[in-house]
Design a protein around this motif. Sequence first.
Motif, PDB file in Angstrom:
ATOM      1  N   LEU A  54       0.815  -1.214   0.000  1.00  0.00           N
ATOM      2  CA  LEU A  54       0.000   0.000   0.000  1.00  0.00           C
ATOM      3  C   LEU A  54       0.852   1.270   0.000  1.00  0.00           C
ATOM      4  O   LEU A  54       0.584   2.213  -0.746  1.00  0.00           O
ATOM      5  CB  LEU A  54      -0.940  -0.017   1.207  1.00  0.00           C
ATOM      6  CG  LEU A  54      -2.090   0.987   1.171  1.00  0.00           C
ATOM      7  CD1 LEU A  54      -2.928   0.794  -0.089  1.00  0.00           C
ATOM      8  CD2 LEU A  54      -2.973   0.831   2.405  1.00  0.00           C
ATOM      9  N   THR A  92       1.580   4.218  -3.322  1.00  0.00           N
ATOM     10  CA  THR A  92       1.339   5.662  -3.292  1.00  0.00           C
ATOM     11  C   THR A  92       2.609   6.492  -3.417  1.00  0.00           C
ATOM     12  O   THR A  92       2.532   7.714  -3.548  1.00  0.00           O
ATOM     13  CB  THR A  92       0.629   6.040  -1.979  1.00  0.00           C
ATOM     14  OG1 THR A  92       1.454   5.656  -0.864  1.00  0.00           O
ATOM     15  CG2 THR A  92      -0.711   5.343  -1.868  1.00  0.00           C
ATOM     16  N   LEU A 101      -6.408   7.913  -2.167  1.00  0.00           N
ATOM     17  CA  LEU A 101      -5.415   6.837  -2.158  1.00  0.00           C
ATOM     18  C   LEU A 101      -4.145   7.281  -1.456  1.00  0.00           C
ATOM     19  O   LEU A 101      -3.539   6.527  -0.690  1.00  0.00           O
ATOM     20  CB  LEU A 101      -5.110   6.415  -3.600  1.00  0.00           C
ATOM     21  CG  LEU A 101      -4.059   5.316  -3.759  1.00  0.00           C
ATOM     22  CD1 LEU A 101      -4.651   3.956  -3.391  1.00  0.00           C
ATOM     23  CD2 LEU A 101      -3.529   5.277  -5.191  1.00  0.00           C
ATOM     24  N   ARG A 102      -3.719   8.499  -1.686  1.00  0.00           N
ATOM     25  CA  ARG A 102      -2.470   8.997  -1.109  1.00  0.00           C
ATOM     26  C   ARG A 102      -2.557   9.221   0.386  1.00  0.00           C
ATOM     27  O   ARG A 102      -1.526   9.360   1.052  1.00  0.00           O
ATOM     28  CB  ARG A 102      -2.063  10.285  -1.830  1.00  0.00           C
ATOM     29  CG  ARG A 102      -1.597  10.038  -3.262  1.00  0.00           C
ATOM     30  CD  ARG A 102      -1.452  11.310  -4.045  1.00  0.00           C
ATOM     31  NE  ARG A 102      -0.845  11.054  -5.361  1.00  0.00           N
ATOM     32  CZ  ARG A 102      -0.898  11.890  -6.387  1.00  0.00           C
ATOM     33  NH1 ARG A 102      -1.536  13.056  -6.261  1.00  0.00           N
ATOM     34  NH2 ARG A 102      -0.334  11.574  -7.533  1.00  0.00           N
ATOM     35  N   LEU A 136      -4.079   6.985   2.413  1.00  0.00           N
ATOM     36  CA  LEU A 136      -4.258   5.694   3.074  1.00  0.00           C
ATOM     37  C   LEU A 136      -3.089   5.294   3.964  1.00  0.00           C
ATOM     38  O   LEU A 136      -3.314   4.773   5.068  1.00  0.00           O
ATOM     39  CB  LEU A 136      -4.524   4.603   2.026  1.00  0.00           C
ATOM     40  CG  LEU A 136      -5.829   4.730   1.235  1.00  0.00           C
ATOM     41  CD1 LEU A 136      -5.988   3.561   0.281  1.00  0.00           C
ATOM     42  CD2 LEU A 136      -7.036   4.813   2.168  1.00  0.00           C
ATOM     43  N   THR A 159     -10.127   1.666   3.266  1.00  0.00           N
ATOM     44  CA  THR A 159      -9.003   1.369   2.364  1.00  0.00           C
ATOM     45  C   THR A 159      -9.474   0.580   1.155  1.00  0.00           C
ATOM     46  O   THR A 159      -9.127   0.896   0.015  1.00  0.00           O
ATOM     47  CB  THR A 159      -7.916   0.582   3.121  1.00  0.00           C
ATOM     48  OG1 THR A 159      -7.372   1.401   4.160  1.00  0.00           O
ATOM     49  CG2 THR A 159      -6.792   0.158   2.173  1.00  0.00           C
ATOM     50  N   VAL A 177     -11.591   2.676  -1.262  1.00  0.00           N
ATOM     51  CA  VAL A 177     -10.758   3.511  -2.137  1.00  0.00           C
ATOM     52  C   VAL A 177     -10.067   2.650  -3.190  1.00  0.00           C
ATOM     53  O   VAL A 177      -9.996   3.016  -4.370  1.00  0.00           O
ATOM     54  CB  VAL A 177      -9.733   4.296  -1.307  1.00  0.00           C
ATOM     55  CG1 VAL A 177      -8.754   5.045  -2.216  1.00  0.00           C
ATOM     56  CG2 VAL A 177     -10.441   5.286  -0.382  1.00  0.00           C
ATOM     57  N   LEU A 178      -9.541   1.486  -2.785  1.00  0.00           N
ATOM     58  CA  LEU A 178      -8.847   0.621  -3.743  1.00  0.00           C
ATOM     59  C   LEU A 178      -9.786   0.114  -4.835  1.00  0.00           C
ATOM     60  O   LEU A 178      -9.381  -0.017  -5.997  1.00  0.00           O
ATOM     61  CB  LEU A 178      -8.210  -0.562  -3.014  1.00  0.00           C
ATOM     62  CG  LEU A 178      -6.957  -0.258  -2.200  1.00  0.00           C
ATOM     63  CD1 LEU A 178      -6.487  -1.504  -1.459  1.00  0.00           C
ATOM     64  CD2 LEU A 178      -5.836   0.270  -3.102  1.00  0.00           C
ATOM     65  N   PHE A 209     -10.211   2.993  -7.093  1.00  0.00           N
ATOM     66  CA  PHE A 209      -8.925   3.211  -7.773  1.00  0.00           C
ATOM     67  C   PHE A 209      -8.744   2.215  -8.911  1.00  0.00           C
ATOM     68  O   PHE A 209      -8.330   2.573 -10.020  1.00  0.00           O
ATOM     69  CB  PHE A 209      -7.803   3.080  -6.748  1.00  0.00           C
ATOM     70  CG  PHE A 209      -6.419   3.088  -7.334  1.00  0.00           C
ATOM     71  CD1 PHE A 209      -5.876   4.246  -7.871  1.00  0.00           C
ATOM     72  CD2 PHE A 209      -5.652   1.937  -7.349  1.00  0.00           C
ATOM     73  CE1 PHE A 209      -4.596   4.252  -8.414  1.00  0.00           C
ATOM     74  CE2 PHE A 209      -4.381   1.929  -7.877  1.00  0.00           C
ATOM     75  CZ  PHE A 209      -3.845   3.090  -8.418  1.00  0.00           C
TER      76      PHE A 209
END
Length: 289
Positions: free
Chosen positions: A116, A120, A138-139, A141, A185, A188-189, A192
Amino acid sequence: MLISTKLLARAERETAKAKMKTLPKVERASAKLAAAMQVLLETTTEQVDTGTGEVFPPAADTVEAVWERIEAVVPRRQLAAAIAAITELAPPLDSDADEAWRAQLVTRFPTVRPFLVRLTTVVDFGATPEGAPVLAALRTLPGLMGRKKVAPDEIGVHLLAGSWRRLVLAAPHLEPGTVDWKAYTFCVLEQFHRMLRHWQIFAKNSSKWGDPRAKLLDGPVWEQVKATVLASLSLPATPGEQLAARAELLDATYRQVAAALPRNTQVVFDDAGRLHLAALEPEAEPPRW
């Protein structure tokens, strides 16, 4: 590959297996509840003779009489047990079709923990305006990892769509005023991953996964070739007319298809609103000479 095969696909498979294990219990409980509800409807509503049109009053006029008829079909203790089973196994009324496998996905956090931070920091990602909020989330997390408490104002609540909102904000184990940062998380993934597939998020230095707009002509260079390009593609100088025509065609086609759906036995929508098409019948082989 990791997100598609080891996370999303595996979570869906394991969820399907878990549902199959509970299916017999759900079926038995549902049958008892259905039988009780059928008696309730028959004894508390007017009945109409479809042949003569005659209307009959409800068969029971007191709560005690209704319960007597219900318990003749399903004992009250069995009915209570069936309700408890359905409450335990069935999703909430405001749930969606993805909640079960998303909840399963959250348990696989050790799979994503090792990469992870690198995801990023090592890859230089960029984004279109549509993908920018997801990339920004994402950045953030790595800063949430390992913390005991994360407040709602520390995450992108606007990204919580569907069942993710419940899993992140209202999980049973949460303390008041906190969120499940592991569920966030994966929320978001998941987005993403979708943005990557649609090139809304891209790797700036990649020839294959780079910005799809990078090679578009712009400025003076575009002005020099604009007339030639538009003429070769038979496009107007302003997109409004072209887009309006396409929008009109799309709307007419949509309405035509929608009007034909009730008569189309090859198309079925399930309870989640997903479209299912009937299998095509094989065509007969041409005669051999």
